[in-house]
Design an enzyme around this catalytic site. Structure first.
Site, short mmCIF file in Angstrom:
data_model
loop_
_atom_site.label_atom_id
_atom_site.label_comp_id
_atom_site.label_asym_id
_atom_site.label_seq_id
_atom_site.Cartn_x
_atom_site.Cartn_y
_atom_site.Cartn_z
N GLU A 1 -2.30 -7.03 7.76
CA GLU A 1 -0.95 -6.92 8.32
C GLU A 1 -0.83 -7.73 9.60
O GLU A 1 -1.82 -8.00 10.28
CB GLU A 1 -0.62 -5.44 8.59
CG GLU A 1 0.75 -5.17 9.18
CD GLU A 1 1.92 -5.63 8.29
OE1 GLU A 1 2.10 -6.85 8.13
OE2 GLU A 1 2.67 -4.77 7.82
N HIS B 1 0.82 -1.21 0.00
CA HIS B 1 0.00 0.00 0.00
C HIS B 1 0.85 1.26 0.00
O HIS B 1 2.03 1.24 0.35
CB HIS B 1 -0.95 0.02 1.20
CG HIS B 1 -0.24 0.09 2.52
ND1 HIS B 1 0.31 1.25 3.01
CD2 HIS B 1 -0.01 -0.86 3.44
CE1 HIS B 1 0.86 1.02 4.19
NE2 HIS B 1 0.69 -0.26 4.47
#
Length: 185
Positions: A80, A10
């Site tokens: 994550e 990202h």
């Protein structure tokens, strides 16, 4: 076998630029993160993907959208590494109470174990097998673990794969051997 698995980390967030561990905190991209994530569209243009997945976190979903993949399918296994009590802290802050701490060598109190993260990313690898070309949008530590698991290495081997924000990496095969074809581009 998947012939290629493309990885996109990202774009920048306020916490990633400050080195703060970010897992469950759902932060937006910074203005710079938006700009650089938008530039991914040109780098991915002309590529055909049979499967496009994204972490369910806002920063990954927004990166996918800006990169030209607004229909990317959210997959919880791409989230994550959960840092638990270390969420929002920098490594130097954690090392004040745990000398030498790294996510690769020490537990994250109240967070996920390396085994749990590895199990999640093993499911992503297994889920992309049999797909000619897959693209995933995710996070620094999780994508490094995914890479280690793709290569048949232990989770801790992810420490050797630096991964910057808004980069493209490609995993593939050389004959029957899993390889890194491009990294951190």
């Amino acid at each position: 076998m998947t012939s290629e698995l493309w990885l996109v980390r990202h774009g920048e967030t306020a916490w990633s630029s400050a080195g703060r561990h970010t897992s469950t905190t759902d932060l937006p991209l910074t203005e710079e993160g938006e700009r650089v994530a938008s530039s991914l569209a040109a780098r991915l243009a002309g590529q055909e993907f049979d499967l496009v997945l994204t972490s369910p976190r806002l920063r990954a979903r927004r990166t996918a959208e800006l990169a030209g993949f607004p229909g990317a399918e959210p997959n919880e296994d791409l989230a994550e590494w959960a840092y638990g009590d270390y969420e929002g802290l920098t490594t130097p802050q954690i090392r004040e109470s745990v000398p030498g701490w790294t996510v690769w060598t020490h537990p994250s109190v109240g967070g996920e174990t390396a085994q749990e993260v590895g199990d999640r990313l093993d499911r992503v690898v297994a889920g992309t097998r049999g797909v000619e070309r897959a693209l995933v949008f995710g996070h620094g530590h999780a994508l490094r673990v995914l890479t280690a698991r793709w290569l048949g290495l232990p989770v801790a081997a992810g420490a050797h794969f630096r991964l910057d924000t808004a980069t493209v990496s490609v995993l593939g095969w050389e004959r029957e051997t899993p390889v890194i074809q491009r990294w951190n581009a």
